[in-house]
Design an enzyme around this catalytic site. Structure first.
Site, PDB file in Angstrom:
ATOM      1  N   ASP A 206       2.145  -2.028  -1.153  1.00 19.90           N
ATOM      2  CA  ASP A 206       2.560  -3.381  -0.288  1.00 19.90           C
ATOM      3  C   ASP A 206       4.007  -3.268   0.166  1.00 19.90           C
ATOM      4  O   ASP A 206       5.377  -3.355  -0.371  1.00 19.90           O
ATOM      5  CB  ASP A 206       1.898  -4.430  -0.195  1.00 19.90           C
ATOM      6  CG  ASP A 206       1.313  -5.454   0.213  1.00 19.90           C
ATOM      7  OD1 ASP A 206       1.808  -5.070   1.706  1.00 19.90           O
ATOM      8  OD2 ASP A 206      -0.222  -5.956   0.396  1.00 19.90           O
TER       9      ASP A 206
ATOM     10  N   ASP B  65      -1.058  -7.356   9.620  1.00 19.01           N
ATOM     11  CA  ASP B  65      -2.806  -7.788   9.204  1.00 19.01           C
ATOM     12  C   ASP B  65      -3.848  -8.166  10.762  1.00 19.01           C
ATOM     13  O   ASP B  65      -3.230  -9.376  11.139  1.00 19.01           O
ATOM     14  CB  ASP B  65      -2.929  -8.706   7.855  1.00 19.01           C
ATOM     15  CG  ASP B  65      -2.848  -8.445   6.795  1.00 19.01           C
ATOM     16  OD1 ASP B  65      -1.398  -7.655   6.341  1.00 19.01           O
ATOM     17  OD2 ASP B  65      -2.556  -9.199   5.414  1.00 19.01           O
TER      18      ASP B  65
HETATM   19  C1  GAL Z   1      -0.391  -7.616   2.546  1.00 25.89           C
HETATM   20  C2  GAL Z   1      -1.247  -6.196   3.379  1.00 25.89           C
HETATM   21  C3  GAL Z   1      -2.807  -6.324   2.950  1.00 25.89           C
HETATM   22  C4  GAL Z   1      -3.898  -6.845   2.157  1.00 25.89           C
HETATM   23  C5  GAL Z   1      -2.481  -7.896   1.442  1.00 25.89           C
HETATM   24  C6  GAL Z   1      -2.392  -8.232  -0.553  1.00 25.89           C
HETATM   25  O1  GAL Z   1       0.352  -8.221   2.804  1.00 25.89           O
HETATM   26  O2  GAL Z   1      -0.523  -6.251   4.950  1.00 25.89           O
HETATM   27  O3  GAL Z   1      -3.629  -5.247   3.751  1.00 25.89           O
HETATM   28  O4  GAL Z   1      -3.254  -5.585   1.250  1.00 25.89           O
HETATM   29  O5  GAL Z   1      -1.415  -7.609   1.638  1.00 25.89           O
HETATM   30  O6  GAL Z   1      -1.757  -9.368  -0.612  1.00 25.89           O
END
Ligand code: GAL
Length: 374
Positions: A125, A179
């Site tokens: 991430d 997301d």
């Molecule tokens: C976001 C990511 C999600 C998930 C989340 C966890 O940045 O796009 O898919 O992994 O973090 O905190």
């Protein structure tokens, strides 16, 4: 080769967020096998954010013993014993998106740790990256760290399209979007945003449009209003056709038969996982309401998809394709034997064009077998 085809599996985030534990992950691995997903290609069981202690111990990431009492190696062994692969999560910044320790400045030692645990897939991430850090090359650094372990680990970059972390930065899949949420507007907006991007897909380098929401019905961590079954089918057909990884986000224990049928759709999976690994191309679109895509498949076949996104319309839409747009001119004598990829129905043989009508939120996906003149 790692990720010759788009990766397929299950990830904890969409439904469970921080409510994860060893038992839950094992149950998902059991369901993937016993309910028949593994046989269709779903093979990665991926733990997302929130798995570790809030601080490193002796410089290392440590699985929270209250959640994972037997540790990650034991869980990894369990997953492998089922013929599946094990995925984990870290982040390029100093903390993960949910505030847990992450890999900035620890890339090589964390990669070694993941390899020791038998990790086969790392989602990486992009939260909390220090201002002074080299954000542009953060994904290259982790790509090198993973390579240095000598273990085959699929590198799933997740930096939402920033700094182009695509194949050139060593990722095998790269999240190019924000997301997903469990509603029709979310999947349609993501689809529209990726229409131009998918031609970059290639073996070892897949455009990740985010995890699937099929079957969530508004429950869980990214659950909002949910979608109709027709919309879940459209979302799955879009992700499959455009070459996205197919990572299920729903609770596999609660999937109803209609939604399981979507995730099991062999024709759509076949297009996604085709041996030739070609990217699709956009044939036509009418603003953001109707899209026609095509994709060359192995075995002298072409897949064609029509998507009607206009939920607000009262009437069905006419859709169609002239085979000229596939480079097939009538004087060539080539005919197309068409099969509906979703229902398996034989649609017959066509010479110059194909047309049909599709309802709001409906999708028609076809596999065309080329018949060459004698
Ligand atoms: C976001 C990511 C999600 C998930 C989340 C966890 O940045 O796009 O898919 O992994 O973090 O905190």
């Amino acid at each position: 080769m790692i990720a010759k085809k788009p990766p397929m599996g299950w990830n904890s985030w969409n439904t469970f967020g921080d409510k994860i534990n060893e038992q839950l992950i094992k149950e998902m691995a059991d369901r993937i096998v016993e309910d028949g997903y593994r046989d269709l290609g779903y093979e990665y069981i991926i733990i997302d954010d929130c798995w570790s202690l809030r601080e490193r111990v002796d410089g290392k990431l440590v699985a929270d013993p209250a959640l994972f009492p037997n540790g990650m190696k034991a869980l990894s062994d369990y997953i492998h014993s089922k013929g599946l692969k094990f995925g984990m999560y870290s982040c390029a910044g100093t903390k993960t998106c949910a505030g847990y320790p992450s890999s900035y400045g620890h890339e090589f030692s964390d990669a070694k740790q993941f390899a020791e645990w038998g990790v086969d897939y790392l989602k990486y991430d992009f939260c909390n990256f220090p201002v002074s850090g080299d954000a542009k090359n953060a994904y290259l650094t982790m790509a090198m760290a993973l390579r240095s372990t000598g273990r085959d680990i699929l590198f799933a970059a997740c930096n939402w399209g920033m700094y182009d972390p695509s194949g050139s930065h060593g990722a095998h899949s790269y999240r190019s979007t924000g997301d997903i949420f469990d509603g029709p507007k979310s999947y349609k907006d993501l689809f529209i945003s990726q229409v131009e991007n998918v031609e970059n897909n290639a073996p070892g380098c897949w455009n990740d449009m985010d995890m699937l929401i099929v079957g969530m019905h508004g429950n869980g961590n990214v659950g909002i209003g949910g979608c109709s079954d027709l919309q879940y089918l459209q979302h799955f057909a879009m992700w499959a056709f455009l070459g996205s990884p197919l990572i299920i986000g729903a609770d596999l224990r609660k999937l109803d038969e209609a939604n399981k049928k979507i995730l099991f759709c062999k024709g759509l999976i076949e297009i996604n996982q085709d041996e030739e690994c070609r990217p699709p191309f956009l044939v036509d679109h009418d603003d953001t309401r109707k899209y026609t895509f095509a994709k060359l498949l192995s075995g002298n076949r072409i897949a064609i998809a029509f998507f009607n996104l206009a939920a607000e319309d009262q009437w069905t839409q006419n859709v169609g394709i002239c085979f000229d747009d596939l480079g097939i001119h009538s004087e060539s004598g080539i005919r197309l034997q068409l099969t509906d990829a979703i229902t398996g129905e034989d649609l017959g043989i066509y010479e110059d064009s194909y047309a049909t009508k599709i309802a709001p939120d409906e999708s028609k996906v076809i596999i065309a077998q080329l018949i060459f003149p004698e």
